[in-house]
Design a protein around this motif. Structure first.
Motif, PDB file in Angstrom:
ATOM      1  N   ALA A 262       0.831  -1.204   0.000  1.00  0.00           N
ATOM      2  CA  ALA A 262       0.000   0.000   0.000  1.00  0.00           C
ATOM      3  C   ALA A 262       0.868   1.257   0.000  1.00  0.00           C
ATOM      4  O   ALA A 262       0.551   2.245  -0.684  1.00  0.00           O
ATOM      5  N   ALA A 263       1.967   1.233   0.753  1.00  0.00           N
ATOM      6  CA  ALA A 263       2.858   2.399   0.817  1.00  0.00           C
ATOM      7  C   ALA A 263       3.432   2.727  -0.553  1.00  0.00           C
ATOM      8  O   ALA A 263       3.473   3.898  -0.971  1.00  0.00           O
ATOM      9  N   LYS A 264       3.869   1.701  -1.284  1.00  0.00           N
ATOM     10  CA  LYS A 264       4.434   1.949  -2.618  1.00  0.00           C
ATOM     11  C   LYS A 264       3.349   2.377  -3.601  1.00  0.00           C
ATOM     12  O   LYS A 264       3.589   3.222  -4.479  1.00  0.00           O
ATOM     13  N   ALA A 265       2.160   1.800  -3.484  1.00  0.00           N
ATOM     14  CA  ALA A 265       1.074   2.186  -4.381  1.00  0.00           C
ATOM     15  C   ALA A 265       0.750   3.673  -4.220  1.00  0.00           C
ATOM     16  O   ALA A 265       0.552   4.395  -5.214  1.00  0.00           O
ATOM     17  N   HIS A 266       0.710   4.162  -2.978  1.00  0.00           N
ATOM     18  CA  HIS A 266       0.480   5.588  -2.730  1.00  0.00           C
ATOM     19  C   HIS A 266       1.603   6.433  -3.338  1.00  0.00           C
ATOM     20  O   HIS A 266       1.346   7.480  -3.954  1.00  0.00           O
ATOM     21  N   ARG A 267       2.836   5.990  -3.183  1.00  0.00           N
ATOM     22  CA  ARG A 267       3.977   6.741  -3.701  1.00  0.00           C
ATOM     23  C   ARG A 267       3.952   6.783  -5.236  1.00  0.00           C
ATOM     24  O   ARG A 267       4.267   7.818  -5.839  1.00  0.00           O
ATOM     25  N   ILE A 268       3.577   5.683  -5.854  1.00  0.00           N
ATOM     26  CA  ILE A 268       3.474   5.637  -7.318  1.00  0.00           C
ATOM     27  C   ILE A 268       2.445   6.657  -7.800  1.00  0.00           C
ATOM     28  O   ILE A 268       2.669   7.374  -8.789  1.00  0.00           O
ATOM     29  N   LEU A 269       1.319   6.758  -7.101  1.00  0.00           N
ATOM     30  CA  LEU A 269       0.288   7.721  -7.497  1.00  0.00           C
ATOM     31  C   LEU A 269       0.762   9.158  -7.309  1.00  0.00           C
ATOM     32  O   LEU A 269       0.442  10.041  -8.115  1.00  0.00           O
ATOM     33  N   GLN A 270       1.513   9.410  -6.265  1.00  0.00           N
ATOM     34  CA  GLN A 270       2.067  10.754  -6.062  1.00  0.00           C
ATOM     35  C   GLN A 270       2.994  11.141  -7.217  1.00  0.00           C
ATOM     36  O   GLN A 270       2.938  12.264  -7.737  1.00  0.00           O
ATOM     37  N   LEU A 271       3.823  10.197  -7.639  1.00  0.00           N
ATOM     38  CA  LEU A 271       4.733  10.459  -8.763  1.00  0.00           C
ATOM     39  C   LEU A 271       3.955  10.621 -10.071  1.00  0.00           C
ATOM     40  O   LEU A 271       4.313  11.459 -10.914  1.00  0.00           O
ATOM     41  N   ALA A 272       2.910   9.833 -10.236  1.00  0.00           N
ATOM     42  CA  ALA A 272       2.090   9.937 -11.446  1.00  0.00           C
ATOM     43  C   ALA A 272       1.470  11.329 -11.543  1.00  0.00           C
ATOM     44  O   ALA A 272       1.402  11.933 -12.630  1.00  0.00           O
ATOM     45  N   GLU A 273       1.013  11.846 -10.428  1.00  0.00           N
ATOM     46  CA  GLU A 273       0.427  13.184 -10.415  1.00  0.00           C
ATOM     47  C   GLU A 273       1.488  14.241 -10.736  1.00  0.00           C
ATOM     48  O   GLU A 273       1.259  15.165 -11.527  1.00  0.00           O
ATOM     49  N   ARG A 274       2.662  14.104 -10.140  1.00  0.00           N
ATOM     50  CA  ARG A 274       3.717  15.102 -10.319  1.00  0.00           C
ATOM     51  C   ARG A 274       4.236  15.130 -11.744  1.00  0.00           C
ATOM     52  O   ARG A 274       4.523  16.197 -12.301  1.00  0.00           O
ATOM     53  N   TYR A 275       4.337  13.953 -12.378  1.00  0.00           N
ATOM     54  CA  TYR A 275       4.976  13.873 -13.697  1.00  0.00           C
ATOM     55  C   TYR A 275       3.986  13.566 -14.830  1.00  0.00           C
ATOM     56  O   TYR A 275       4.390  13.220 -15.924  1.00  0.00           O
ATOM     57  N   ASP A 276       2.697  13.719 -14.540  1.00  0.00           N
ATOM     58  CA  ASP A 276       1.658  13.531 -15.561  1.00  0.00           C
ATOM     59  C   ASP A 276       1.766  12.147 -16.226  1.00  0.00           C
ATOM     60  O   ASP A 276       1.826  12.016 -17.447  1.00  0.00           O
ATOM     61  N   LEU A 277       1.793  11.127 -15.395  1.00  0.00           N
ATOM     62  CA  LEU A 277       1.952   9.744 -15.839  1.00  0.00           C
ATOM     63  C   LEU A 277       0.623   8.996 -15.745  1.00  0.00           C
ATOM     64  O   LEU A 277      -0.121   9.166 -14.775  1.00  0.00           O
ATOM     65  N   THR A 278       0.328   8.180 -16.737  1.00  0.00           N
ATOM     66  CA  THR A 278      -0.829   7.279 -16.681  1.00  0.00           C
ATOM     67  C   THR A 278      -0.340   5.879 -16.336  1.00  0.00           C
ATOM     68  O   THR A 278       0.602   5.376 -16.944  1.00  0.00           O
ATOM     69  N   ILE A 279      -0.986   5.271 -15.364  1.00  0.00           N
ATOM     70  CA  ILE A 279      -0.605   3.931 -14.911  1.00  0.00           C
ATOM     71  C   ILE A 279      -1.559   2.917 -15.523  1.00  0.00           C
ATOM     72  O   ILE A 279      -2.785   3.056 -15.420  1.00  0.00           O
ATOM     73  N   VAL A 280      -1.004   1.904 -16.172  1.00  0.00           N
ATOM     74  CA  VAL A 280      -1.807   0.815 -16.721  1.00  0.00           C
ATOM     75  C   VAL A 280      -1.619  -0.387 -15.804  1.00  0.00           C
ATOM     76  O   VAL A 280      -0.536  -0.980 -15.767  1.00  0.00           O
ATOM     77  N   GLU A 281      -2.659  -0.717 -15.053  1.00  0.00           N
ATOM     78  CA  GLU A 281      -2.579  -1.778 -14.055  1.00  0.00           C
ATOM     79  C   GLU A 281      -3.201  -3.059 -14.608  1.00  0.00           C
ATOM     80  O   GLU A 281      -4.404  -3.123 -14.859  1.00  0.00           O
ATOM     81  N   ASP A 282      -2.371  -4.057 -14.814  1.00  0.00           N
ATOM     82  CA  ASP A 282      -2.796  -5.350 -15.350  1.00  0.00           C
ATOM     83  C   ASP A 282      -3.140  -6.270 -14.173  1.00  0.00           C
ATOM     84  O   ASP A 282      -2.284  -6.604 -13.368  1.00  0.00           O
TER      85      ASP A 282
END
Length: 467
Positions: A262-282
């Motif tokens: 959960a901690a890493k998932a939150h951090r990934i979303l923070q980075l996605a917001e900062r760098y305008d990244l779309t996450i494709v979750e399989d």
């Protein structure tokens, strides 16, 4: 009908004859073939027959069309290592080869690299029971295309399924696809231009790497750790490459079996917001893992996440039904991509799947499937432990284990040695976006590790000094 068969046979014969001339050097690399009209006149056949023959040669990579100039023999660089690719040894290390092996059953071969649960585990879904229901209630679906979004009742059923993961997605946010692989293709067509950088798990889903190469993308791996992607490396890549997409698998990661914390998932979303990244979750293994595990789409509620699901591992790969869940505007665009590239997905298959998953029997089936996995995982871990293997992430319940065996620092060489003894492995290098990477690990399907042929083949390798 007979004329069509004769034309196909003649086209194949012409293609074979030209292929032989190319391989023997009669038609050297770079040489121009006679025009379609000239060849048809010389062979005494129709131009359509010659066109079909040229299509065969083009598909096989022997000739290429050049606009306004005709067809030319492809220049091929024959290196020593390329010449060896035809051997069983090196074919075993090829991604397409591994995919082919998963699509066929060889009773005399032990396939520890198999990507699916055993057929007998899935047979209790009894597809034949649902066929009559679909025919009775949706006979028109057998004769026409479906909606661009896919069969509405199934999308409504998937809405309920996603709610079980605390993902709020209405039917307008769900697009049905021809399996999870078509879902990935649609996302790539929409987002990726040749030269764009796309981030992937490393190790990760090898079929995705092939798709990215076909699209001309620059593939950059993010090291996968025991609790998810390496966050420091992810941010470094975001700063350096400014990618549009990051493909990742949060639950039951293929091949390592690790889950993202959960901690890493939150951090990934923070980075996605900062760098305008779309996450494709399989989440292709969702039905084989506990519901409570952290999914990025649950935390994000599909704002920056595209969620891909499938039933190939829990119902049937033959039905070829998957889905995309994302925000509504993107879902509409992806439905248009689907319509332009494939017209529609199969409403017959979608009706069949909806009949299965809306039946109370499906929940019992997935519970039974997970119990079989728990038993098989326990047995597999014991089998690998007896062989002194190092298991990357021991799990209570998983389809795959990622493990290395003592004395084998290169799993490619191990796979080469075992294939000669009737055992197929999925070596670690196949799961890396870097084709030159050496890995000691292999992906093992837990359902087959109890088979004594594996230990016997390893012993035979050791006896013959193979390393």
């Amino acid at each position: 009908m007979n004329n069509r068969r004769e034309t196909a046979t003649l086209s194949a014969s012409i293609a074979d004859n030209l292929a032989k001339q190319i391989e023997e050097g009669v038609l050297p690399a770079g040489s121009r073939l006679p025009s379609i009209r000239e060849y048809a006149e010389a062979a005494g056949c129709s131009k359509n027959t010659v066109i079909s023959a040229f299509d065969i040669l083009t598909a096989n990579g022997l000739i290429e069309p050049r606009r306004g100039s005709g067809f030319f023999v492809v220049r091929r660089v024959i290196a020593a290592e390329e010449a060896e690719e035809a051997t069983t040894l090196n074919r075993a290390m090829d991604i397409v080869w591994l995919m082919r092996e998963q699509l066929q059953t060889k009773p005399d071969v032990l396939n520890l690299g198999e990507g699916f649960p055993p057929v007998e585990w899935l047979e209790e879904t009894r597809l034949d029971h649902y066929h009559q229901r679909v025919v009775r209630t949706g006979v028109a679906s057998l004769f026409r295309y479906g909606s661009r979004f896919g069969y509405l009742p199934l999308r409504q059923s998937l809405q309920q399924k996603l709610a079980g993961y605390d993902i709020d997605a209405g039917p307008s946010q769900i697009v049905l696809t021809h399996g999870a692989n078509q879902a990935m293709d649609m996302v790539l067509r929409y987002f990726v231009q040749p030269g764009d950088t796309v981030l992937v798990d490393d190790p990760g889903y090898y079929t995705l790497f092939g798709k990215l190469k076909l699209s001309g993308a620059n593939i950059v791996g993010v090291q996968r750790e025991i609790d998810g992607p390496n966050i420091r490396q992810l941010e470094e890549h975001l700063v350096t490459y400014r990618p549009k997409l990051f493909f990742t698998q949060s639950v039951g990661h293929n091949p390592t079996a690790a889950d993202t914390s959960a901690a890493k998932a939150h951090r990934i979303l923070q980075l996605a917001e900062r760098y305008d990244l779309t996450i494709v979750e399989d989440d292709a293994l969702a039905d084989l893992r506990p519901r409570a595990l952290t999914r990025i789409a649950t935390l994000d509620q599909l704002r920056r996440t595209i969620y891909i699901g499938s039933f190939a591992k829990s119902v049937s790969a033959a039905l070829r039904v998957g889905f995309i869940a994302c925000h509504a505007a993107l879902a509409s665009d992806l439905a248009d991509v689907k319509m332009l590239t494939h017209v529609s997905s199969s409403e017959y298959c979608e009706r069949t799947l909806d009949a299965i998953i809306s039946d109370g029997h499906f929940l019992r089936h997935t519970n039974h499937l997970q119990e079989k996995l728990r038993r098989a995982t326990d047995t597999a871990i014991k089998a690998l432990t007896r062989l002194d293997a190092h298991i990357y992430k021991p799990c209570e319940q998983t389809l795959y284990l990622w493990a290395s065996l003592p004395g084998w620092t290169d799993s490619m060489k191990l796979a080469e040695a075992l294939i000669e003894r009737g055992v197929i492995l999925a070596p670690g290098a196949v799961f890396s976006p870097d084709a030159d990477q050496v890995s000691a690990y292999c992906r093992f399907n837990v359902a087959y590790l109890a088979d004594k042929r594996f230990a016997a083949a390893l012993h035979a390798c050791a006896s013959h000094g193979a390393r």
